[in-house]
Motif scaffolding. Structure first.
Motif, PDB file in Angstrom:
ATOM      1  N   ASN A  10       0.754  -1.162   0.056  1.00 35.61           N
ATOM      2  CA  ASN A  10       0.066  -0.105   0.118  1.00 35.61           C
ATOM      3  C   ASN A  10       0.686   1.121   0.086  1.00 35.61           C
ATOM      4  O   ASN A  10       1.472   1.719   1.052  1.00 35.61           O
ATOM      5  N   VAL A  12       4.042   1.870  -0.879  1.00 32.97           N
ATOM      6  CA  VAL A  12       4.991   1.696  -0.137  1.00 32.97           C
ATOM      7  C   VAL A  12       6.128   2.352  -0.601  1.00 32.97           C
ATOM      8  O   VAL A  12       6.346   2.581  -1.720  1.00 32.97           O
ATOM      9  N   ARG A  37       1.856   0.602  -5.281  1.00 31.10           N
ATOM     10  CA  ARG A  37       0.848  -0.275  -4.893  1.00 31.10           C
ATOM     11  C   ARG A  37       0.606  -1.432  -5.737  1.00 31.10           C
ATOM     12  O   ARG A  37       0.928  -1.471  -6.861  1.00 31.10           O
ATOM     13  N   ARG A  65       9.628  -7.729   4.142  1.00 28.12           N
ATOM     14  CA  ARG A  65      10.020  -7.172   5.339  1.00 28.12           C
ATOM     15  C   ARG A  65      11.584  -7.562   5.812  1.00 28.12           C
ATOM     16  O   ARG A  65      11.747  -7.434   7.199  1.00 28.12           O
ATOM     17  N   SER A  73       2.933   0.669   3.735  1.00 31.51           N
ATOM     18  CA  SER A  73       2.607  -0.547   4.531  1.00 31.51           C
ATOM     19  C   SER A  73       2.585  -1.789   3.577  1.00 31.51           C
ATOM     20  O   SER A  73       2.483  -1.473   2.266  1.00 31.51           O
ATOM     21  N   VAL A  74       3.238  -2.915   4.053  1.00 30.77           N
ATOM     22  CA  VAL A  74       3.159  -4.041   3.211  1.00 30.77           C
ATOM     23  C   VAL A  74       2.077  -5.321   4.188  1.00 30.77           C
ATOM     24  O   VAL A  74       2.404  -5.377   5.315  1.00 30.77           O
ATOM     25  N   GLU A  75       1.164  -5.706   3.659  1.00 29.80           N
ATOM     26  CA  GLU A  75       0.386  -6.757   4.166  1.00 29.80           C
ATOM     27  C   GLU A  75       0.613  -8.063   3.765  1.00 29.80           C
ATOM     28  O   GLU A  75       0.901  -8.374   2.530  1.00 29.80           O
ATOM     29  N   ARG A  79      -2.276  -9.181   7.326  1.00 30.20           N
ATOM     30  CA  ARG A  79      -1.635  -8.712   8.485  1.00 30.20           C
ATOM     31  C   ARG A  79      -0.429  -7.637   7.940  1.00 30.20           C
ATOM     32  O   ARG A  79       0.239  -8.008   7.147  1.00 30.20           O
ATOM     33  N   ASP A  80      -0.604  -6.400   8.713  1.00 33.22           N
ATOM     34  CA  ASP A  80       0.431  -5.680   8.419  1.00 33.22           C
ATOM     35  C   ASP A  80       1.813  -6.025   8.907  1.00 33.22           C
ATOM     36  O   ASP A  80       1.854  -6.070  10.127  1.00 33.22           O
ATOM     37  N   ALA A  82       4.531  -4.686   9.558  1.00 35.49           N
ATOM     38  CA  ALA A  82       5.286  -3.633  10.462  1.00 35.49           C
ATOM     39  C   ALA A  82       4.599  -3.722  11.782  1.00 35.49           C
ATOM     40  O   ALA A  82       5.278  -3.217  12.688  1.00 35.49           O
ATOM     41  N   THR A  83       3.357  -4.354  12.052  1.00 37.21           N
ATOM     42  CA  THR A  83       2.899  -4.235  13.316  1.00 37.21           C
ATOM     43  C   THR A  83       3.159  -5.561  14.217  1.00 37.21           C
ATOM     44  O   THR A  83       2.818  -5.825  15.239  1.00 37.21           O
TER      45      THR A  83
END
Length: 323
Positions: A10, A12, A37, A65, A73-75, A79-80, A82-83
């Motif tokens: 998203n 990124v 994207r 990652r 962000s990258v999912e 799930r993200d 980064a989280t």
């Protein structure tokens, strides 16, 4: 393909600092990936192409990652990344793997082949230790390595065999997503076909999604469902592979396609498009469309207004004011 994507980038962005440090100077910044994207469905292969320095490999590492994004962000599977904490990310890494360009540099020369392939099984405790050898031998057989390779070292093998070792290592944890970063560019042409066919058969057999990074458009056409074309950190065109190769829209994509060697070139094949100038510096990219200094179709608005990626019909997207 439809449904929820397995991998989703998203907007990124990744920025690197270059230089600086002397007398407190801050140096300059390179935006290696700029607002990309990208969605990859389960079992889909998305080819990522572009010249050297376009941001292809950086994007591939962001999707896993292995690099932290500066923005966006990258999912993965909703799930993200980064989280996620260290433990959560480690568990998820079983499902995300990478195949590197250089099949020798990516293998530990001090480890035997069996240990290289089975290392992930040990780290993640996937199978009991007593069953690791059997699992590794089965993987070796699947990628075309003989059992006697188990106790040998990487330097004892050819480039193609070493890449098979790398593929077996990537498959050991039964991933659902693999970034293949120029996986055949270091190999002889005759070996390239063998490795590509192996990857295709594994994709169909295991329903693995791939981000297939390459500068070789012929290879990408052979393996991809969709293709994203990158220039100076941005995706400038994205389409189903057949549509992109049949009717490239962006002037940069047309130039890349015209440079692909063809045996028995037809009279109606597009003439070679020779781009003027060099790729602009990513430290100081041009305003407006990043391609405008080299574009044969440039208009005044191209110099000031950045084009966005727009669907031109049937999922064929291009970031260009004049197509």
């Amino acid at each position: 393909m439809s449904g929820s994507p397995l991998v989703l980038a998203n907007d990124v962005t990744k920025t690197f600092r270059v230089g600086g440090g002397l007398f407190g100077s801050r140096g300059a910044f390179v935006r290696a990936v700029d607002g990309v994207r990208l969605a990859i469905q389960p079992g889909e292969t998305v080819g990522i192409v572009g010249e050297s320095g376009s941001g292809k490999s950086t994007l591939g590492r962001l999707l896993l990652r292995l690099l932290e994004p500066t923005g966006g962000s990258v999912e993965f599977d909703g799930r993200d990344l980064a989280t996620l904490g260290r433990g959560e990310l480690r568990a998820l890494r079983r499902r995300m793997q990478i195949i590197f360009q250089d099949p020798y540099a990516s293998l530990n020369p001090r480890m035997r082949v069996g240990s290289i392939i089975g290392e992930g099984l040990v780290i993640h405790s996937v199978v009991p230790r007593g069953e690791i050898r059997e699992r590794v031998l089965a993987l070796m057989n699947r990628v075309g390595l003989s059992p006697d390779a188990f106790d040998r070292y990487p330097h004892e093998f050819s480039g193609g065999q070493r890449q098979r070792i790398g593929i077996a290592r990537a498959l050991a944890l039964e991933p659902s997503f693999i970034v293949a970063d120029e996986p055949v560019s270091a190999l002889d042409v005759s070996i390239q076909a063998q490795i590509l066919n192996l990857l295709l058969s594994l994709r169909e057999e295991r329903k693995i999604a791939f981000a297939f990074i390459s500068h070789d458009l012929r290879v990408v056409e052979h393996v991809s469902h969709r293709v994203a074309v990158m220039y100076l950190g941005r995706v400038v065109e994205m389409a189903p592979a057949a549509a992109l190769y049949r009717t490239p829209l962006h002037p940069y994509t047309r130039a890349l396609m015209s440079a692909v060697p063809r045996i028995g070139r037809h009279a109606d094949a597009p003439a070679r498009i020779v781009l003027a100038g060099d790729v602009p510096s990513p430290i100081d990219p041009p305003p407006g469309c990043p391609f405008h200094p080299r574009c044969p179709l440039v208009e005044s608005r191209c110099r000031t207004e950045r084009p966005t990626l727009i669907d031109k019909g049937d999922g064929h997207m291009a970031a260009c004011h004049v197509v």
